[in-house]
Design an enzyme around this catalytic site. Structure first.
Site, short mmCIF file in Angstrom:
data_model
loop_
_atom_site.label_atom_id
_atom_site.label_comp_id
_atom_site.label_asym_id
_atom_site.label_seq_id
_atom_site.Cartn_x
_atom_site.Cartn_y
_atom_site.Cartn_z
N ARG A 115 -23.85 27.52 -64.91
CA ARG A 115 -24.54 26.72 -65.93
C ARG A 115 -24.61 25.26 -65.51
O ARG A 115 -25.53 24.56 -65.86
CB ARG A 115 -23.74 26.74 -67.24
CG ARG A 115 -23.84 28.02 -67.99
CD ARG A 115 -23.03 27.91 -69.28
NE ARG A 115 -23.06 29.18 -69.98
CZ ARG A 115 -24.06 29.56 -70.77
NH1 ARG A 115 -25.10 28.78 -70.95
NH2 ARG A 115 -24.02 30.74 -71.37
N ASP B 49 -29.59 28.10 -66.95
CA ASP B 49 -29.28 28.15 -68.38
C ASP B 49 -29.40 29.63 -68.76
O ASP B 49 -30.50 30.18 -68.81
CB ASP B 49 -30.30 27.29 -69.15
CG ASP B 49 -30.15 27.47 -70.65
OD1 ASP B 49 -29.32 28.30 -71.07
OD2 ASP B 49 -30.86 26.78 -71.40
N HIS C 100 -11.06 48.06 -60.64
CA HIS C 100 -10.47 47.78 -59.33
C HIS C 100 -9.28 48.68 -59.04
O HIS C 100 -8.87 48.83 -57.90
CB HIS C 100 -10.14 46.30 -59.15
CG HIS C 100 -8.90 45.83 -59.86
ND1 HIS C 100 -8.86 45.59 -61.20
CD2 HIS C 100 -7.65 45.58 -59.40
CE1 HIS C 100 -7.64 45.19 -61.53
NE2 HIS C 100 -6.88 45.17 -60.46
N LYS D 208 -8.01 50.84 -55.33
CA LYS D 208 -6.72 50.68 -54.64
C LYS D 208 -6.54 51.90 -53.73
O LYS D 208 -6.77 53.03 -54.15
CB LYS D 208 -5.57 50.57 -55.65
CG LYS D 208 -5.58 49.23 -56.41
CD LYS D 208 -4.41 49.13 -57.36
CE LYS D 208 -4.52 47.94 -58.29
NZ LYS D 208 -4.17 46.66 -57.71
N GLU E 31 3.83 44.92 -65.93
CA GLU E 31 3.46 43.64 -65.31
C GLU E 31 4.50 42.59 -65.64
O GLU E 31 4.95 42.50 -66.78
CB GLU E 31 2.11 43.16 -65.83
CG GLU E 31 0.96 44.01 -65.40
CD GLU E 31 -0.34 43.26 -65.65
OE1 GLU E 31 -0.89 42.70 -64.68
OE2 GLU E 31 -0.78 43.20 -66.80
N ASP F 176 -7.38 46.30 -72.50
CA ASP F 176 -7.37 45.61 -71.21
C ASP F 176 -6.96 46.53 -70.06
O ASP F 176 -7.38 46.37 -68.93
CB ASP F 176 -6.40 44.42 -71.28
CG ASP F 176 -6.40 43.58 -70.02
OD1 ASP F 176 -7.51 43.29 -69.52
OD2 ASP F 176 -5.31 43.22 -69.53
N HIS G 246 -8.31 51.23 -66.55
CA HIS G 246 -7.53 51.54 -65.33
C HIS G 246 -6.69 52.81 -65.47
O HIS G 246 -6.69 53.67 -64.61
CB HIS G 246 -6.55 50.40 -65.00
CG HIS G 246 -7.20 49.06 -64.82
ND1 HIS G 246 -8.41 48.89 -64.21
CD2 HIS G 246 -6.79 47.81 -65.18
CE1 HIS G 246 -8.73 47.60 -64.19
NE2 HIS G 246 -7.76 46.93 -64.77
N LYS H 18 2.92 43.60 -70.60
CA LYS H 18 3.04 42.33 -69.88
C LYS H 18 4.41 41.74 -70.18
O LYS H 18 5.07 42.14 -71.15
CB LYS H 18 1.95 41.38 -70.32
CG LYS H 18 0.56 41.78 -69.80
CD LYS H 18 -0.42 40.64 -69.89
CE LYS H 18 -1.82 41.04 -69.45
NZ LYS H 18 -1.97 41.15 -67.99
N LYS I 124 7.02 44.32 -61.74
CA LYS I 124 5.63 44.77 -61.66
C LYS I 124 5.56 46.08 -60.89
O LYS I 124 6.01 46.15 -59.75
CB LYS I 124 4.78 43.73 -60.94
CG LYS I 124 3.32 44.17 -60.76
CD LYS I 124 2.44 43.05 -60.23
CE LYS I 124 1.05 43.54 -59.84
NZ LYS I 124 0.12 43.69 -60.96
#
Ligand code: BG6
Length: 478
Positions: free
Chosen positions: A59, A100, A197, A201, A235, A254, A259, A348, A353
């Site tokens: 932008r 824009d 993603h 892996k 995590e 999320d 996932h 989280k 992790k």
């Protein structure tokens, strides 16, 4: 039996086509932390066509010098060897474009700019659009793109245009449906690359190879032998400056809706007819559609949620009941998996992790109550990537004493380092291979499973437990 005729689609790295990679949101965090460093590696390794061009869309006016200084820093942070010649090569091929995003005329102007770049290169160039923008802007931007010539290919040849989109794909079933409809008005399914993603892996990809190429395991991959399936993503980090985003999401949307349900699909689907994109998607879709959705009246029995202490202050919302820990339990209604409980958890601000997919096998007749009485097969998606099989062994000595032992396979020791997931995602999209991306139908099937939970959890914070930073995720599970 190994099927000799089973076909693996060949990965053709030999002839990547010239492509203009257009990154919407070039100054954003994702572009700087993941996309540009991954593109750097692809340039460095010569994995993409030397005539690849980059267009950064934003932008605000773009200072490409700043973008490339930040890229240098990202490459160094990632511990990659910094090759200035590669950065210079990328810089020569980079163009900034101010847009824009609400102005339809801007998309036509972008199209003209891409044509100009193509003319200068003198070859037909594919176009790859990467939406690294807030998900709330997707419908607007994708709608405008679809109404402009941007969804076409190159000017003079058969070049393709492709759209790479980051999750989340909608906030619930209804909004995902709407987003998919708007996207379909401008782009065919073959042009869409919805990134998960986790599927990219290396360890996630190996789950199906491991299952289908080792007949030993395929024979026990069913409810006669498997007692339960657990998928856990723990995590250490909290929401890390992504409070606004996370407040709209929560752990269920999320992480689990995408996932972890995708990992479950790969780990439990039937063998695809071939190992190509269409057949893999068909097998995963069939599996996702067989997962029993958690209905509104079962939410309190089959789910659990928590929030770490300090989250409310961190996101500046004292009333927030957004979950940072989520757990669901359900079943897969197929003859193969009937009555095998599936538990999926993520959180989280945990003590460590890791992401694992674990199959626990049916019990032996336990005589020693203090010993684990089941075999387990665990895929360690990350870190310390590998596969472990828990067994019982006889302890050396004159008595018949049992002891749990682990047979352990580690990627690093066997194969060395692995490609990064984003490198894989970009390369596959450049090549037009959709195997590791989520199809529209898969996205909808995954929302269907958790949609009632999403709505129930949105209403109030009933049952939300509070937990301390650095909690062991196992201590929250039931
Ligand atoms: C993202 C989530 O999709 O995956 C983040 O939005 C999460 O909240 C991240 O931290 C985890 O990815 P990885 O590869 O670091 O395990």
């Amino acid at each position: 039996m190994i099927d000799e005729d089973y076909e693996y689609a060949a990965t053709d790295l030999s002839a990547p086509e010239p492509t203009i990679i257009v990154i919407f949101g070039i100054t954003g965090d994702l572009a700087k932390r993941y996309l540009l460093p991954s593109l750097y590696t692809l340039f460095k390794e010569g994995l993409i066509h030397p005539q690849t061009e980059l267009v950064g869309v934003s932008r605000r006016p773009i200072d490409t010098e700043i973008v490339f200084d930040e890229l240098r820093a990202s490459v160094e942070r990632a511990g990659k060897e910094l090759d200035s010649a590669v950065i210079d090569q990328m810089r020569e091929r980079a163009h900034g474009f101010q847009l824009d995003m609400d102005d339809p005329g801007g998309y036509d102007a972008l199209h003209k700019e891409l044509n100009r770049i193509e003319e200068a290169q003198g070859v037909c160039m594919n176009r790859l659009y990467y939406l690294s923008i807030p998900p709330s802007a997707y419908t607007n931007v994708i709608g405008h793109m679809g109404n402009s010539p941007l969804n076409g290919g190159c000017q003079h040849g058969k070049g393709q245009s492709r759209l790479l989109i980051e999750k989340p794909f909608g906030d619930d079933l209804a909004s995902a449906r709407k987003l998919i409809e708007i996207t379909a008005q401008g782009f065919g399914e073959h042009q869409l690359f919805r990134i998960d993603h986790y599927l990219a892996k290396e360890t996630a990809q190996n789950i199906s190879t491991f299952r289908f190429e080792n007949p030993l395991f395929e024979t026990i991959w069913n409810n006669r032998h498997v007692a339960s399936i657990d998928i856990v993503a723990s995590e250490k980090i909290g929401v890390e400056g992504r409070g606004n985003f996370y407040e709209q999401q929560g752990a269920l949307r999320d992480f689990i809706q995408n996932h972890l349900l995708q990992l479950l699909a790969v780990a439990t689907m039937d063998q695809p007819e071939r190992f190509d994109s269409d057949a893999v998607h068909a097998a995963k879709l069939q599996l996702l559609r067989s997962i029993r959705p958690i209905s509104a009246d079962k939410v309190s029995q089959q789910t659990r949620r928590g929030q770490y202490e300090g989250y409310k202050q961190e996101v500046g919302n004292p009333d927030s009941h957004v979950e940072t820990y989520a757990q669901i339990e359900t079943y897969i209604d197929t003859p193969r998996w009937q009555n095998v409980p599936v538990r999926i958890r993520t959180g989280k601000a945990m003590a460590s992790k890791f992401t694992t997919v674990t199959f626990t096998f049916t019990d032996r007749d336990a005589e020693e109550p203090d010993l684990p009485n089941s075999n387990q097969l665990q895929f360690r998606i990350q870190p310390n990537e590998g596969i472990a099989l828990n067994l019982l062994a006889k302890k050396p000595g004159f008595d018949h004493e049992l002891q749990p032992v682990v047979m352990n396979f580690g990627y690093e020791g066997n194969f060395g380092s692995q490609p990064d997931a984003y490198e894989r995602v970009l390369l596959d999209a450049i090549r037009g291979d959709q195997t590791l991306f989520a199809s529209s139908d898969e996205v909808l099937a995954a929302w269907q499973i958790v949609d009632d939970v999403v709505h129930a959890w949105q209403q109030d914070g009933d049952g939300l437990i509070s937990y301390e930073y650095e909690t062991d995720i196992d201590s929250l599970g039931v």
